[in-house]
Write an enzyme that holds these catalytic residues in place. Structure first.
Site, short mmCIF file in Angstrom:
data_model
loop_
_atom_site.label_atom_id
_atom_site.label_comp_id
_atom_site.label_asym_id
_atom_site.label_seq_id
_atom_site.Cartn_x
_atom_site.Cartn_y
_atom_site.Cartn_z
CG HIS A 39 -1.84 -1.20 1.31
ND1 HIS A 39 -3.20 -1.14 1.11
CD2 HIS A 39 -1.56 -2.51 1.54
CE1 HIS A 39 -3.71 -2.37 1.24
NE2 HIS A 39 -2.74 -3.21 1.50
CE1 TYR B 39 -0.30 -4.62 7.80
CE2 TYR B 39 -1.53 -2.85 8.80
CZ TYR B 39 -1.46 -3.87 7.90
OH TYR B 39 -2.54 -4.15 7.11
#
Lengths: 373, 175
Positions: A78, A347
């Site tokens: 992303h 993450y």
């Protein structure tokens, strides 16, 4: 050098200590063994003795290899995105389903990020069909909630290990620059859920805009009501803007950043709104992210998100946040769905790496539109 | 004239063994959480924050106790380099027991990540949201932890050396 040592030990070279060790070799060996075992236990716990263990570092390494290298300073997935801000207000019935502070009914400040699910930060819009919305809701008295949603119907796989294997199967062969078809075929044979996912994605019309797309939380969580009841739930942000789509020919005539240009234009004209809708599972519904729940499950409108401001990624804004989906307030709890747990670990590693790298401007540089209200 | 005590006071001994367990647990939690993407990561991270803050609070109490009550003297026949090593490693252990939790807390603060302990008690940030600060603190946290583990090994080895090889009363002073 004066030696205050009454027994004469401790002179240069410390023959006293050495002769002590020589006199008690078994004890010396025992001490070495204790220290060695302690060091080995630490190394084992840290995974240094078990390189097959799927660590956050290995997971992110794999994303980087599949991306054809590291795009320094950008998210490992992303990568191309834009920061947004606005507010969320819960519906009156929301607090019956979850005691989370975000569902109090007050206006909750939100920052977020809209992005394309691709590791290339300079991707040409339209080539990547998966888009995402990440949000951070910060009620004034605590109870922060972060969530990351994709516009896909579910996920390709249901476990972190399968996701990692999918990455290996999709890895471009250095010789051909393309994934090995045999390897992908054997992955798909072993994972029919990924075949079903591919079919759903292929059948899904592509939204023309970030603003009229619907973003699915995909993973299962529990809403915990004031009565203490825990209910398995998945949520989505349903666009209020009417759905529209673009043909391939139309997309090919648009600029490389058309999704972002469109968003900036729309948000300058007025708030962009989404409805947060929660779907509640029935007993026996699969808590696996690749499997959808039947359409007749109870749907509850939990609130409305209004985004009023967008700006390019810059120091201190959404660029430097980790939209960790395990940042949950009391009233929302993790479930047995293993994906959010893994996202949290991965993450954090992606964040850790990119924060220590130089950060070039994003493809959408120097833009702002709308206003924070 | 008071006779120098041959043991640490009761508070010091209790805090020593309690913190020995907590610090070792912390080191293993930290290393273990970074080794896996399974639900263990998130669970260990929660414990890691909670115990880290506990260590920070306890080491403050312990330092005050140590400054007021002192420590029994080292054996008079201890070679000079071992006195220096003992004193230096004890100072390092204190510094690291303060620094590592503070650096960890500041790391999360610099990432603008909520600092939650005991599940949902939120602590205030002790640093502003700052990518450069985060980039400095995050690896520092890790390397200070490796240093603490190394000093801990030396400390354990020295305690056993006193007990099994020198056969003095140093280990007993903490029991």
């Amino acid at each position: 050098m004066p030696d205050q040592n009454p027994k004469g030990r401790g002179s240069a070279g410390d023959r006293g200590t050495i002769s002590l060790l020589r006199r008690r070799p078994r004890q010396a060996v025992a001490i070495a063994v204790v220290l060695g075992v302690a060091a080995a236990a630490f190394a084992y716990t840290g995974g240094w003795l078990t390189p097959h263990r799927l660590s956050p570092a290995r997971f992110v390494d794999s994303l980087e290899v599949n991306a054809g290298g590291v795009h320094h300073g950008f998210r490992r997935a992303h990568a191309k995105g834009i920061c947004v801000a606005g507010a969320f207000r819960a519906t009156p019935q929301a607090k019956a389903w979850s005691s989370a502070a975000v569902f109090s009914g007050a206006s909750i400040p939100v920052v977020g990020r809209l992005a394309e699910a691709n590791p290339d930060p300079f991707l040409t819009d339209g080539r990547q069909v998966v888009r995402s919305m990440a949000l951070r809701l910060v009620p004034p008295g605590g109870g922060e909630w972060r969530t990351g949603m994709n516009d896909t119907p579910g996920m390709a796989v249901s476990t972190p290990d399968a996701f990692y294997e999918l990455g290996l199967a999709a890895r471009p062969d250095p010789a051909t620059g393309r994934p090995d078809p045999a390897r992908m075929k054997s992955f798909l044979v072993a994972h029919p859920e990924a075949v079903a996912f591919n079919a759903r994605v292929a059948a899904k019309p592509l939204a023309a805009s970030f603003a009229n797309d619907t973003y699915n939380g995909i993973n299962g969580f529990y809403f915990v009501g004031r009565d203490g009841a825990r209910r398995l739930v998945r949520w989505r942000m349903e666009a209020e803007a009417p759905f529209s789509t673009l043909s391939k020919a139309e997309v090919s005539r648009l600029g490389p950043n058309y999704l972002f240009d469109d968003l900036l234009q729309r948000i300058a004209a007025g708030p962009l709104k989404w409805r947060l809708v929660a779907t509640f599972a029935q007993p026996g519904d699969p808590n696996r992210s690749a499997e959808l729940w039947p359409a007749d499950r109870r749907q509850v409108a939990m609130g409305e998100l209004a985004l009023t401001y967008a700006e390019s990624e810059a120091p201190g804004n959404c660029r430097d946040l980790n939209f960790d989906p395990m940042v949950l307030p009391p009233g929302i709890e993790p479930s047995a769905d293993p994906i959010p747990w893994a996202r949290s670990a991965v993450y954090a590693m992606s964040y850790q790496r990119r924060m220590s790298e130089p950060k070039p401007p994003s493809a959408i540089a120097g833009q702002t539109a709308g206003a924070v209200r | 004239v008071t006779v120098a005590p041959d043991r640490f006071n009761r508070t010091a001994r209790a805090l020593h063994w309690l913190m020995a367990a907590l610090v070792l647990t912390m080191l293993l939690l930290g290393a273990g959480m970074m080794s896996t993407v399974s639900p263990t990561y998130h669970r260990l991270f929660g414990w890691h924050r909670t115990i880290g803050i506990l260590v920070l609070a306890l080491v403050a109490v312990r330092l005050v106790n140590r400054l007021i009550r002192g420590a029994p003297p080292m054996p008079p026949d201890l070679p000079r380099w071992q006195r220096i090593a003992a004193g230096g490693s004890h100072v390092m252990l204190y510094i690291l027991m303060f620094a590592i939790p503070l650096v960890g807390w500041a790391t999360l603060s610099a990432a603008d990540y909520p600092v939650l302990i005991f599940g949902d008690i939120q602590l205030p940030p002790i640093a502003g949201h700052n990518e450069q600060l985060f980039a400095l603190l995050r690896p520092l946290h890790r390397w200070l932890a490796y240093l603490l583990f190394t000093v801990w090994l030396v400390h354990l080895g020295a305690a056993l050396f006193h007990r099994l090889i020198r056969r003095d009363r140093v280990l007993e002073s903490m029991i």
